[in-house]
Design a protein around this motif. Structure first.
Motif, PDB file in Angstrom:
ATOM      1  N   GLY A  36      42.415 -35.375 -13.405  1.00 16.69           N
ATOM      2  CA  GLY A  36      41.843 -36.186 -12.337  1.00 16.69           C
ATOM      3  C   GLY A  36      40.360 -35.969 -12.123  1.00 16.69           C
ATOM      4  N   PHE A  37      39.665 -35.389 -13.114  1.00 21.83           N
ATOM      5  CA  PHE A  37      38.223 -35.166 -13.012  1.00 21.83           C
ATOM      6  C   PHE A  37      37.467 -36.325 -13.636  1.00 21.83           C
ATOM      7  N   THR A  38      36.190 -36.436 -13.301  1.00 20.05           N
ATOM      8  CA  THR A  38      35.320 -37.473 -13.832  1.00 20.05           C
ATOM      9  C   THR A  38      34.509 -36.889 -14.981  1.00 20.05           C
ATOM     10  N   PRO A  39      34.735 -37.359 -16.224  1.00 17.61           N
ATOM     11  CA  PRO A  39      33.980 -36.810 -17.354  1.00 17.61           C
ATOM     12  C   PRO A  39      32.563 -37.379 -17.421  1.00 17.61           C
ATOM     13  N   TYR A  40      31.593 -36.482 -17.513  1.00 16.25           N
ATOM     14  CA  TYR A  40      30.190 -36.849 -17.672  1.00 16.25           C
ATOM     15  C   TYR A  40      29.704 -36.289 -19.005  1.00 16.25           C
ATOM     16  N   VAL A  41      28.813 -37.025 -19.665  1.00 16.15           N
ATOM     17  CA  VAL A  41      28.139 -36.503 -20.848  1.00 16.15           C
ATOM     18  C   VAL A  41      26.639 -36.484 -20.590  1.00 16.15           C
TER      19      VAL A  41
ATOM     20  N   LYS B 245      15.449 -39.776 -17.656  1.00 16.22           N
ATOM     21  CA  LYS B 245      14.471 -38.879 -17.032  1.00 16.22           C
ATOM     22  C   LYS B 245      14.288 -37.680 -17.937  1.00 16.22           C
ATOM     23  N   ASP B 246      13.053 -37.367 -18.256  1.00 16.31           N
ATOM     24  CA  ASP B 246      12.732 -36.226 -19.125  1.00 16.31           C
ATOM     25  C   ASP B 246      13.497 -36.295 -20.443  1.00 16.31           C
ATOM     26  N   ASP B 247      13.576 -37.499 -21.008  1.00 18.13           N
ATOM     27  CA  ASP B 247      14.258 -37.741 -22.281  1.00 18.13           C
ATOM     28  C   ASP B 247      15.730 -37.348 -22.253  1.00 18.13           C
ATOM     29  N   GLU B 248      16.352 -37.392 -21.067  1.00 20.33           N
ATOM     30  CA  GLU B 248      17.765 -37.098 -20.922  1.00 20.33           C
ATOM     31  C   GLU B 248      18.406 -38.113 -19.980  1.00 20.33           C
ATOM     32  N   ILE B 249      19.696 -38.310 -20.179  1.00 21.10           N
ATOM     33  CA  ILE B 249      20.470 -39.154 -19.278  1.00 21.10           C
ATOM     34  C   ILE B 249      21.873 -38.559 -19.178  1.00 21.10           C
ATOM     35  N   VAL B 250      22.450 -38.665 -18.005  1.00 24.72           N
ATOM     36  CA  VAL B 250      23.829 -38.237 -17.796  1.00 24.72           C
ATOM     37  C   VAL B 250      24.649 -39.489 -17.543  1.00 24.72           C
ATOM     38  N   LEU B 251      25.718 -39.641 -18.321  1.00 22.60           N
ATOM     39  CA  LEU B 251      26.540 -40.845 -18.251  1.00 22.60           C
ATOM     40  C   LEU B 251      27.952 -40.513 -17.792  1.00 22.60           C
ATOM     41  N   ASN B 252      28.436 -41.305 -16.844  1.00 20.69           N
ATOM     42  CA  ASN B 252      29.820 -41.235 -16.394  1.00 20.69           C
ATOM     43  C   ASN B 252      30.643 -41.994 -17.427  1.00 20.69           C
ATOM     44  N   ILE B 253      31.541 -41.310 -18.132  1.00 21.31           N
ATOM     45  CA  ILE B 253      32.340 -41.977 -19.163  1.00 21.31           C
ATOM     46  C   ILE B 253      33.811 -42.087 -18.748  1.00 21.31           C
ATOM     47  N   SER B 254      34.051 -42.097 -17.439  1.00 25.80           N
ATOM     48  CA  SER B 254      35.423 -42.227 -16.952  1.00 25.80           C
ATOM     49  C   SER B 254      35.961 -43.627 -17.252  1.00 25.80           C
ATOM     50  N   TYR B 255      37.255 -43.746 -17.179  1.00 29.45           N
ATOM     51  CA  TYR B 255      37.923 -45.029 -17.404  1.00 29.45           C
ATOM     52  C   TYR B 255      37.408 -46.083 -16.422  1.00 29.45           C
ATOM     53  N   ASP B 256      37.208 -45.693 -15.159  1.00 28.20           N
ATOM     54  CA  ASP B 256      36.752 -46.637 -14.131  1.00 28.20           C
ATOM     55  C   ASP B 256      35.310 -47.087 -14.326  1.00 28.20           C
ATOM     56  N   ALA B 257      34.495 -46.284 -15.002  1.00 29.05           N
ATOM     57  CA  ALA B 257      33.071 -46.598 -15.144  1.00 29.05           C
ATOM     58  C   ALA B 257      32.744 -47.300 -16.453  1.00 29.05           C
TER      59      ALA B 257
ATOM     60  N   ALA C 162      20.731 -39.424 -12.923  1.00 30.03           N
ATOM     61  CA  ALA C 162      20.459 -40.431 -13.934  1.00 30.03           C
ATOM     62  C   ALA C 162      21.600 -41.428 -14.066  1.00 30.03           C
ATOM     63  N   THR C 163      22.755 -41.125 -13.525  1.00 32.13           N
ATOM     64  CA  THR C 163      23.884 -42.035 -13.591  1.00 32.13           C
ATOM     65  C   THR C 163      23.832 -42.943 -12.379  1.00 32.13           C
ATOM     66  N   PRO C 164      23.636 -44.242 -12.594  1.00 30.24           N
ATOM     67  CA  PRO C 164      23.497 -45.132 -11.451  1.00 30.24           C
ATOM     68  C   PRO C 164      24.804 -45.268 -10.692  1.00 30.24           C
ATOM     69  N   PRO C 165      24.732 -45.477  -9.372  1.00 28.66           N
ATOM     70  CA  PRO C 165      25.934 -45.634  -8.573  1.00 28.66           C
ATOM     71  C   PRO C 165      26.801 -46.798  -9.033  1.00 28.66           C
ATOM     72  N   GLU C 166      26.208 -47.852  -9.586  1.00 30.40           N
ATOM     73  CA  GLU C 166      26.975 -49.020 -10.010  1.00 30.40           C
ATOM     74  C   GLU C 166      27.856 -48.714 -11.200  1.00 30.40           C
ATOM     75  N   GLN C 167      27.681 -47.568 -11.809  1.00 30.71           N
ATOM     76  CA  GLN C 167      28.473 -47.235 -12.976  1.00 30.71           C
ATOM     77  C   GLN C 167      29.744 -46.526 -12.543  1.00 30.71           C
ATOM     78  N   GLY C 168      30.478 -47.095 -11.597  1.00 29.19           N
ATOM     79  CA  GLY C 168      31.785 -46.605 -11.238  1.00 29.19           C
ATOM     80  C   GLY C 168      31.841 -45.814  -9.944  1.00 29.19           C
ATOM     81  N   ASP C 169      30.753 -45.685  -9.204  1.00 31.09           N
ATOM     82  CA  ASP C 169      30.745 -44.911  -7.978  1.00 31.09           C
ATOM     83  C   ASP C 169      29.897 -45.615  -6.925  1.00 31.09           C
ATOM     84  N   ASP C 170      30.303 -45.491  -5.662  1.00 34.18           N
ATOM     85  CA  ASP C 170      29.522 -46.063  -4.587  1.00 34.18           C
ATOM     86  C   ASP C 170      28.551 -45.061  -3.990  1.00 34.18           C
TER      87      ASP C 170
END
Length: 172
Positions: free
Chosen positions: A25-30, A46-58, A144-152
């Motif tokens: 039940g955790f949210t996987p981020y890369v 940001k700073d040549d890095e990005i964190v992405l939410n790769i959950s099923y919902d996102a 770096a993960t925008p709220p629209e990518q599966g989270d409010d």
């Protein structure tokens, strides 16, 4: 076939940790080191890095293959195709508790946005827990993960002890 001729363990570990996150039940981020080989919305880098939410919902159509992670996701309501070479993934972790694994960079790419030496193989993989650091000027992992990518709401910082760039702590 010997160990030098075998395929990298990185994509298998990414898939296993993704499955562990979703099963619990955790949210996987890369966390991804961005260069010209990475296809992500540059306005979120940001700073040549990005964190992405790769959950099923996102995501839509998530594929964690042996060479690339690919999926579709919405950023500010706009659907985007995301393509990340496996060698550019720096870490996969659970947003809720920071548990996961960090990796050294494999493929520096033809023209990295920032030059940094990278190890030639993934033998340095470590199980880690991401902990928010003291560097307040650097982006936090969830920023770096925008709220629209599966989270409010803004995702909590790994380790839960405030803003700043996450640091890695080896868990034995």
């Amino acid at each position: 076939m010997n160990a030098l001729e075998s395929s990298s363990t990185r994509p298998y570990l990414l898939r296993a940790l993704y499955e562990w996150c979703t099963d619990n039940g955790f949210t996987p981020y890369v966390a991804v080191a961005v260069d010209d080989t990475v296809q992500v919305p540059r306005e979120y880098v940001k700073d040549d890095e990005i964190v992405l939410n790769i959950s099923y919902d996102a995501t839509s159509g998530l594929q964690i293959g042996n060479e690339f992670i690919g999926f579709k996701a919405r950023f500010a309501g706009i659907p985007r195709d995301i393509m990340v070479p496996i060698g550019r993934v720096m870490a996969i972790y659970a947003r809720e508790n920071g548990q996961g694994m960090a990796f050294p960079l494999l493929d520096p790419g033809p023209a990295p946005l920032a030059s940094a030496p990278a190890p030639a193989d993934d033998s340095g993989s470590r199980i880690v827990q991401l902990v928010a650091g003291e560097d307040a000027g650097a982006p936090a992992s969830g920023d770096a993960t925008p709220p629209e990518q599966g989270d409010d709401k803004d995702p909590p910082k790994p380790g839960g002890n405030g803003g700043g760039r996450p640091s890695l702590k080896r868990v034995k």
